[in-house]
Design a protein around this motif. Structure first.
Motif, PDB file in Angstrom:
ATOM      1  N   GLY A   1      28.613  -5.057 -22.209  1.00 50.33           N
ATOM      2  CA  GLY A   1      29.660  -5.574 -22.392  1.00 50.33           C
ATOM      3  C   GLY A   1      29.400  -7.034 -23.460  1.00 50.33           C
ATOM      4  N   PHE A   2      30.220  -7.783 -23.620  1.00 51.62           N
ATOM      5  CA  PHE A   2      30.056  -9.055 -24.417  1.00 51.62           C
ATOM      6  C   PHE A   2      30.148 -10.154 -23.168  1.00 51.62           C
ATOM      7  CE2 PHE A   2      31.731  -6.570 -27.984  1.00 51.62           C
ATOM      8  CZ  PHE A   2      30.537  -6.369 -28.462  1.00 51.62           C
ATOM      9  N   TYR A   3      29.715 -11.277 -23.786  1.00 48.72           N
ATOM     10  CA  TYR A   3      29.829 -12.491 -22.851  1.00 48.72           C
ATOM     11  C   TYR A   3      29.952 -13.874 -23.597  1.00 48.72           C
ATOM     12  CZ  TYR A   3      25.353 -14.696 -23.716  1.00 48.72           C
ATOM     13  OH  TYR A   3      24.239 -15.668 -24.305  1.00 48.72           O
TER      14      TYR A   3
ATOM     15  N   VAL B   1      32.175 -22.544 -19.079  1.00 42.79           N
ATOM     16  CA  VAL B   1      32.724 -21.366 -18.263  1.00 42.79           C
ATOM     17  C   VAL B   1      32.297 -20.167 -19.121  1.00 42.79           C
ATOM     18  CG1 VAL B   1      34.695 -20.082 -18.148  1.00 42.79           C
ATOM     19  CG2 VAL B   1      34.958 -22.462 -17.960  1.00 42.79           C
ATOM     20  N   THR B   2      31.768 -19.213 -18.440  1.00 36.96           N
ATOM     21  CA  THR B   2      31.199 -18.008 -18.649  1.00 36.96           C
ATOM     22  C   THR B   2      32.199 -16.724 -18.401  1.00 36.96           C
ATOM     23  OG1 THR B   2      29.048 -18.791 -18.426  1.00 36.96           O
ATOM     24  CG2 THR B   2      29.166 -16.477 -18.853  1.00 36.96           C
ATOM     25  N   GLU B   3      32.753 -16.021 -19.335  1.00 37.45           N
ATOM     26  CA  GLU B   3      33.435 -14.934 -19.147  1.00 37.45           C
ATOM     27  C   GLU B   3      32.929 -13.771 -19.767  1.00 37.45           C
ATOM     28  OE1 GLU B   3      37.193 -15.522 -20.934  1.00 37.45           O
ATOM     29  OE2 GLU B   3      37.659 -17.286 -19.620  1.00 37.45           O
TER      30      GLU B   3
ATOM     31  N   PRO C   1      35.099 -12.644 -25.045  1.00 37.18           N
ATOM     32  CA  PRO C   1      36.358 -13.068 -24.539  1.00 37.18           C
ATOM     33  C   PRO C   1      36.329 -14.642 -24.794  1.00 37.18           C
ATOM     34  CG  PRO C   1      34.500 -13.151 -22.998  1.00 37.18           C
ATOM     35  CD  PRO C   1      34.101 -12.163 -24.232  1.00 37.18           C
ATOM     36  N   GLY C   2      37.437 -15.062 -24.973  1.00 37.80           N
ATOM     37  CA  GLY C   2      37.715 -16.588 -25.431  1.00 37.80           C
ATOM     38  C   GLY C   2      36.957 -17.145 -26.629  1.00 37.80           C
TER      39      GLY C   2
ATOM     40  N   SER D   1      27.128 -20.371 -26.302  1.00 36.12           N
ATOM     41  CA  SER D   1      26.490 -19.087 -26.772  1.00 36.12           C
ATOM     42  C   SER D   1      27.461 -18.088 -26.390  1.00 36.12           C
ATOM     43  CB  SER D   1      25.054 -18.909 -25.695  1.00 36.12           C
ATOM     44  OG  SER D   1      25.420 -18.883 -24.519  1.00 36.12           O
ATOM     45  N   TYR D   2      26.969 -16.720 -26.981  1.00 42.42           N
ATOM     46  CA  TYR D   2      27.710 -15.553 -26.767  1.00 42.42           C
ATOM     47  C   TYR D   2      26.819 -14.438 -27.198  1.00 42.42           C
ATOM     48  CZ  TYR D   2      28.672 -15.960 -31.757  1.00 42.42           C
ATOM     49  OH  TYR D   2      28.531 -15.879 -33.173  1.00 42.42           O
TER      50      TYR D   2
END
Length: 316
Positions: free
Chosen positions: A274-276, A219-221, A230-231, A239-240
């Motif tokens: 933003g961030f992922y 899941v990618t948020e 997120p999460g 990864s983030y």
């Protein structure tokens, strides 16, 4: 009396001490897990409630009990069972009998090499499957025992907890058994087979753990900067980083600024919006467990086929 029954009894006699040691180990770990799930979990719940109640006081000392320490020790014991199986299988299951000539004696007493190997794989596999499954069930019971899950307890995605709570530990034991048998057939010397099997099993099981997150689509948020990642720390992460204006996902640039606002300005200068975070949430637990277990079973099957191929080549 069939030759299969004779071979099974002979196998038990040769490895009876291994059976006794394994039984004592399983009973000991199982008993300690029940103790952890019972009195220690109750004590941990009471201590955590006391800690929350006095958290606003200037001085607050609460004994958190032994739950977390015992749980961590038992979790490590369950996860490391496949390495113990690998050590035994590599040292004694096939290598010692070939080195001492016991296998040759069995083959001259009406037991074919194929049947000899089949018994030595089937009997331990049955024992390992039943006993490892029991320990996994008991470990999952101990993990879920504390009623207040807001305390400092192990999360489902932590590597040791993840594997000790599911069938990957059971299938890992079977993979280690097959790896040990194959090493013994190839090396035919006890001590070298022991070392090679342990190393090979560690590589196989480590590789399965490394592949595990990639066996399912994560899941990618995405979230704006003000919301943070997120999460994060809620599942198995892949990864983030930053999301750019073009929609690309890039690693978070290094920031040595003393304030968060300064870092955010740096990220915006690098084109970030933003961030992922790409990760597996808790709903992916069983799909990850089952796909990893299936992978280990395929490896086990290949190793087993290799065992019979090597034996047939050696015995004609």
């Amino acid at each position: 009396m069939s030759t299969l029954t004779v071979s099974a009894r002979w196998t038990f006699r040769l490895h009876r001490w291994a059976v006794v040691v394994w039984a004592v180990l399983v009973v000991s770990i199982g008993g300690l897990l029940l103790w952890t799930a019972g009195p220690l979990a109750d004590e941990a719940d009471r201590s955590w409630r006391q800690a929350e109640a006095c958290s606003k006081l200037s001085r607050c000392m609460v004994d958190m009990g032994m739950f977390q320490a015992m749980y961590g020790f038992m979790t490590a014991a369950v996860v490391l069972l496949p390495i113990l199986v690998a050590a035994w299988a590599g040292a004694t299951l096939t290598a010692r009998e070939l080195e001492s000539g016991t296998a040759l004696i069995a083959w001259t007493q009406g037991v074919t090499p194929v049947r000899w190997l089949a018994v030595r794989l089937a009997l331990p596999a049955g024992v390992l499957t039943v006993s490892a499954t029991l320990l996994v069930v008991l470990h999952r019971y101990a993990w879920a025992a504390p009623e207040d899950r807001t305390g400092p307890y192990s999360r489902w995605w932590e590597p040791f907890t993840f594997h000790a709570n599911g069938p990957t530990t059971v299938t890992a034991c079977l993979t280690a058994l097959a790896a040990g048998a194959l090493t013994g057939l190839l090396v035919r010397r006890t001590l070298p087979a022991l070392g090679i099997t342990v190393a090979a099993s560690a590589v196989l099981l480590g590789g399965a753990h490394w592949l595990m997150p990639h066996l399912q689509t994560p899941v990618t948020e995405v979230a704006p900067f003000r919301n943070g990642y997120p999460g994060l720390f809620t599942g198995v992460e892949l990864s983030y980083g930053l999301v750019t204006r073009t929609g690309a996902h890039i690693p978070t640039p290094e920031c040595r600024a003393t304030s968060g606002d300064a870092c955010l300005r740096l990220y915006e200068q690098r084109g970030g919006t933003g961030f992922y975070n790409s990760y597996h949430p808790e709903s992916h637990y069983w799909p990850l467990q089952l796909t990893t277990s299936a992978l280990l079973l395929v490896v086990t099957a290949l190793l087993t086929v290799a065992c019979f191929a090597v034996l047939r080549r050696r015995t004609g």
